[in-house]
Design an enzyme around this catalytic site. Structure first.
Site, PDB file in Angstrom:
ATOM      1  N   CYS A  76      47.423  24.614  47.791  1.00  0.00           N
ATOM      2  CA  CYS A  76      46.026  24.652  48.231  1.00  0.00           C
ATOM      3  C   CYS A  76      45.330  23.295  48.028  1.00  0.00           C
ATOM      4  O   CYS A  76      45.686  22.320  48.665  1.00  0.00           O
ATOM      5  CB  CYS A  76      45.288  25.789  47.555  1.00  0.00           C
ATOM      6  SG  CYS A  76      43.727  26.200  48.405  1.00  0.00           S
TER       7      CYS A  76
ATOM      8  N   GLU B  76      51.374  32.555  45.598  1.00  0.00           N
ATOM      9  CA  GLU B  76      51.427  33.063  44.222  1.00  0.00           C
ATOM     10  C   GLU B  76      50.400  34.146  43.931  1.00  0.00           C
ATOM     11  O   GLU B  76      50.471  34.802  42.881  1.00  0.00           O
ATOM     12  CB  GLU B  76      51.246  31.898  43.229  1.00  0.00           C
ATOM     13  CG  GLU B  76      49.810  31.457  42.970  1.00  0.00           C
ATOM     14  CD  GLU B  76      49.209  30.581  44.049  1.00  0.00           C
ATOM     15  OE1 GLU B  76      48.065  30.116  43.869  1.00  0.00           O
ATOM     16  OE2 GLU B  76      49.881  30.363  45.086  1.00  0.00           O
TER      17      GLU B  76
ATOM     18  N   HIS C  49      48.291  30.453  49.377  1.00  0.00           N
ATOM     19  CA  HIS C  49      48.536  30.911  48.004  1.00  0.00           C
ATOM     20  C   HIS C  49      49.602  32.013  47.977  1.00  0.00           C
ATOM     21  O   HIS C  49      49.294  33.185  47.781  1.00  0.00           O
ATOM     22  CB  HIS C  49      47.245  31.457  47.392  1.00  0.00           C
ATOM     23  CG  HIS C  49      46.236  30.421  47.049  1.00  0.00           C
ATOM     24  ND1 HIS C  49      46.295  29.666  45.899  1.00  0.00           N
ATOM     25  CD2 HIS C  49      45.134  30.002  47.707  1.00  0.00           C
ATOM     26  CE1 HIS C  49      45.260  28.835  45.853  1.00  0.00           C
ATOM     27  NE2 HIS C  49      44.549  29.017  46.942  1.00  0.00           N
TER      28      HIS C  49
ATOM     29  N   ARG D  35      33.724  38.145  42.615  1.00  0.00           N
ATOM     30  CA  ARG D  35      33.200  37.038  41.807  1.00  0.00           C
ATOM     31  C   ARG D  35      32.166  36.242  42.595  1.00  0.00           C
ATOM     32  O   ARG D  35      31.093  35.898  42.084  1.00  0.00           O
ATOM     33  CB  ARG D  35      34.344  36.128  41.376  1.00  0.00           C
ATOM     34  CG  ARG D  35      33.930  34.921  40.540  1.00  0.00           C
ATOM     35  CD  ARG D  35      34.976  33.825  40.625  1.00  0.00           C
ATOM     36  NE  ARG D  35      35.098  33.317  41.982  1.00  0.00           N
ATOM     37  CZ  ARG D  35      36.164  32.660  42.446  1.00  0.00           C
ATOM     38  NH1 ARG D  35      37.207  32.452  41.664  1.00  0.00           N
ATOM     39  NH2 ARG D  35      36.187  32.219  43.689  1.00  0.00           N
TER      40      ARG D  35
END
Length: 309
Positions: free
Chosen positions: A142, A235, A233, A247
């Site tokens: 990223c 992961e 991403h 968030r």
């Protein structure tokens, strides 16, 4: 994969609960093989979540792995305890004379700043330069990928009108050994406000491995095959995008719901298999090309760089 971890490393109990084989130091020392040595430069605020995400993915190989975690010294880390950082993280001054088989540079929530405005930019540049001769292979994730593309190739960031947020279908553009076994089309999570200048990419010695349906590059590899740039991403855990969405709204940021993520009100993980496959392929590739004696890495990397010019 037996990952060598300290007994009280927080991620160890999580991995063990998922039946992922983590090995303690006493047992590892009885195995008469050289483990791969990996270094993870963790730039994410919630470092423990990122540790778990990445260790989960590098667990899919029979190879033994030693993992060191690296922090930047020129930044105040507010979201992870000093005790954790002091015990489990190294600074660059402690590793700069060492060679590693592999390095992972994570993303960071600083992409709306100019690179030079990031408080640890000079230190990151020093680490990226060091990695060119002291590491067999580097995976950039990223913002870490954008930083690597900018520093090594002069490729600029390009702001999006809206945050690219969700999971997006990618298509293989260039077949490469790290993506053996990949479907021709696959999904990858994205969470970013910026892309890269595609025209500049076409002018550089870079292979574009995969693009999305909007022709945005998602995975790239340097021509010398040393650096892999993942703009998404792999992961991420199944619920990571949802946690980011909640968030953002808690902070008053009106982020749209992640695209292609909810189906009938439920989250479905469409990227897990490709994520594991990529890291399995990467570790296997590193194992095949890295020298047995770590100190030989610099000599081999110099020869590799000369061949690429």
């Amino acid at each position: 994969m037996p990952i060598r971890l300290e007994p009280d490393f927080p991620a160890k109990s999580v991995l063990e609960s998922e039946d992922i084989f983590a090995i303690d130091n006493s047992r590892a020392e009885q195995q008469d093989i050289r483990p791969l040595k990996l270094l993870i430069l963790n730039l994410m605020p919630n470092k423990i979540d990122t540790e778990i995400h990445l260790l989960r993915l590098i667990s899919q190989s029979p190879l033994q792995i030693d993992v060191d975690f690296l922090k930047v010294a020129s930044h105040e880390h507010k979201n992870t305890s000093k005790t954790h950082l002091d015990k489990f993280y190294l600074e660059f001054s402690q590793v700069k004379d060492t060679c590693y088989d592999g390095l992972i540079i994570t993303g960071a929530p600083v992409e709306q700043l100019a690179f030079e405005e990031v408080d640890y930019w000079a230190e990151l540049v020093e680490i990226m330069d060091w990695s060119q001769l002291s590491v067999t292979s580097v995976v950039h994730i990223c913002w870490g990928a954008q930083a690597g593309l900018y520093h090594h190739f002069g490729i600029d960031k390009v702001p999006f009108k809206e945050k690219l947020f969700g999971i997006y279908k990618q298509e293989i553009e260039h077949h490469f050994r790290l993506f053996r076994g990949f479907d021709d089309r696959f999904w990858m999570p994205q969470s970013r406000y910026t892309g890269i200048n595609e025209e500049q990419v076409r002018q550089k010695k870079i292979k574009v491995i995969a693009k999305d349906e909007e022709e945005r590059s998602a995975i790239l590899i340097s021509e010398d095959e040393h650096d892999v740039f993942l703009l998404g991403h792999f992961e991420y855990a199944t619920n990571t995008l949802e946690k980011e969405y909640l968030r953002d709204h808690d902070r008053g940021i009106t982020t749209a719901k992640p695209e292609n993520y909810y189906e009938d009100g439920k989250i479905h993980n469409y990227w897990r298999a490709q994520a594991h496959l990529f890291y399995h392929n990467w570790l296997n590739d590193v194992y095949q090309i890295t020298p047995y004696r770590l100190e030989k890495i610099r000599e081999l990397q110099k020869k590799r760089k000369l061949r690429s010019y």
